[in-house]
Design an enzyme around this catalytic site. Sequence first.
Site, PDB file in Angstrom:
ATOM      1  N   LYS A  17      30.983  -2.788  29.146  1.00 31.39           N
ATOM      2  CA  LYS A  17      32.038  -3.696  28.716  1.00 31.39           C
ATOM      3  C   LYS A  17      32.519  -4.669  29.817  1.00 31.39           C
ATOM      4  CE  LYS A  17      32.828  -0.848  24.751  1.00 31.39           C
ATOM      5  NZ  LYS A  17      32.877   0.575  24.510  1.00 31.39           N
ATOM      6  N   TYR A  38      33.641   9.260  22.741  1.00 28.26           N
ATOM      7  CA  TYR A  38      32.410   8.575  22.393  1.00 28.26           C
ATOM      8  C   TYR A  38      31.714   8.154  23.672  1.00 28.26           C
ATOM      9  CZ  TYR A  38      29.265   5.012  20.425  1.00 28.26           C
ATOM     10  OH  TYR A  38      28.171   4.263  20.070  1.00 28.26           O
ATOM     11  N   ASP A  59      33.292   8.660  32.150  1.00 28.18           N
ATOM     12  CA  ASP A  59      32.773   7.545  31.372  1.00 28.18           C
ATOM     13  C   ASP A  59      33.862   6.476  31.349  1.00 28.18           C
ATOM     14  OD1 ASP A  59      31.882   5.708  29.582  1.00 28.18           O
ATOM     15  OD2 ASP A  59      31.320   7.139  28.016  1.00 28.18           O
TER      16      ASP A  59
HETATM   17  C1  LIG Z   1      31.587   1.454  24.155  1.00 31.18           C
HETATM   18  C2  LIG Z   1      31.429   2.768  24.833  1.00 31.18           C
HETATM   19  C3  LIG Z   1      30.161   3.299  25.161  1.00 31.18           C
HETATM   20  C4  LIG Z   1      28.899   2.672  24.687  1.00 31.18           C
HETATM   21  O1  LIG Z   1      28.686   1.399  25.213  1.00 31.18           O
HETATM   22  P1  LIG Z   1      27.678   0.391  24.450  1.00 31.18           P
HETATM   23  O2  LIG Z   1      27.616  -0.792  25.362  1.00 31.18           O
HETATM   24  O3  LIG Z   1      28.299   0.107  23.116  1.00 31.18           O
HETATM   25  O4  LIG Z   1      26.378   1.081  24.328  1.00 31.18           O
HETATM   26  C5  LIG Z   1      30.114   4.441  25.930  1.00 31.18           C
HETATM   27  N1  LIG Z   1      31.234   5.054  26.337  1.00 31.18           N
HETATM   28  C6  LIG Z   1      32.456   4.602  26.030  1.00 31.18           C
HETATM   29  C7  LIG Z   1      33.661   5.310  26.546  1.00 31.18           C
HETATM   30  C8  LIG Z   1      32.594   3.455  25.244  1.00 31.18           C
HETATM   31  O5  LIG Z   1      33.814   3.033  24.899  1.00 31.18           O
END
Ligand SMILES: *Cc1c(COP(=O)(O)O)cnc(C)c1O
Length: 423
Positions: A265, A142, A237
């Site tokens: 995060k 994701y 990511d």
């Molecule tokens: C949570 C997440 C996102 C998206 O971040 P948001 O702040 O919710 O837009 C992108 N990549 C990874 C791996 C994530 O866990």
Amino acid sequence: MTQSETLFQEAVKYIPGGVNSPVRAFGSIGSTPRFITKADKAYMWDEDGNRYIDFIGSWGPMILGHNHPSILSAVLEACTKGLSFGAATRQEVTMAKLICDIVPSIDMIRMVNSGTEAVMSAIRVARGYTGRDKIIKFTGCYHGHSDGLLVKAGSGVMTAGVPDSSGVPASVTKDTLTAEYNNTDSVRTLFKQFGEQIAAIIVEPVGANMGVVPPAPGFLQSLRDICNEYDSLLIFDEVITGFRLSLSGAQGYYGITPDLTTFGKIIGAGMPVGAYGGRRDIMEQVSPVGNVYQAGTLSGNPVAMAAGITQLTLLRDHPEYYTLLNDTSDKFFNKIKEILLEKNLPWQVNHVGSIGSLFFTGQPVTDYASAKTSDVTAYARYCNRMLDHGIYIAPAQFEAMFLSLAHTPEDLSHTLDAMCTCL
Ligand SMILES: *Cc1c(COP(=O)(O)O)cnc(C)c1O
């Protein structure tokens, strides 16, 4: 009816599904969301006064626990000076320099407001830099909810059983190629066909949105090698893994250097912050230096920077935090395995450092397909029982459990006892 149930009845009238992000819904466990009133250290309280040991930690940011006194006072102090200026500040320089000093692969960094924005922007930069359009992502990874990346995504999309989102034009995802996690051959096959058109591979260095799926030995290195071979960029990511697995994230943990990295995060410590950064020659493509446009009214917000700077500084100044957190987590997840053995249950436990998942399947989980063999009904039963025992875990199978430095040995042994009863 509980206060949470009453509030939920109101919420669904005004908010789609009653929640502002699908992962907060309790639909997949056949329950209603607990409405949270406050949190402190490793605990959260709901509207009915129930206390929970929190294993979500706002989906990662609260690595030091809720209400860390230094973060709290930095935020309160920042608030008294104005909530937003839409102009350059000293704090942005401090934050950028801090991250560039901590993470060796990052020479320059740009702040945004979410992980979604960070990834969306990093992809644009990779395309601008290489002059190529195609990207490769992995099934079950994701990368936020931007159009081009809602292809075979994990997290809430996986739970909903909707492989893609409606409202995303096919023309927008035609350049998004998908490969299988931990399967280098599936990547090679795509490169053989489209090699000269591929701008970048984007990967969660530890899959954490199909439940936790560690990279197989050599997998990340093979992606690095393929990108070198074809002059494509490797994007990690690290929205979940950044500043979590180690101070320099998964890239430090596994010793692989990506060209670009995305954060979210943890870097905001609970405030809405994301960032993307990497090699100087690539990041100099970003406007106003280069021609890749990317902007944000609230980006680098002073209150958010105060929170992030304080959290990252604490982590940097306490390398022992990572040893402690990772050791504690190793023991915790191994204990879960022991419980499964004792109870003669075939379920699988995956974990890397302080993130992990219990999958209700008898087969090892190494990718999306094996994750999907999990018995989500069994997970739902287990999750509801855990909530009744005051343990707050993700209301869906395909999410991680997040440990923090605020979880005490008593919290963890209490949780293991609850697992013993609930499994
Ligand atoms: C949570 C997440 C996102 C998206 O971040 P948001 O702040 O919710 O837009 C992108 N990549 C990874 C791996 C994530 O866990």
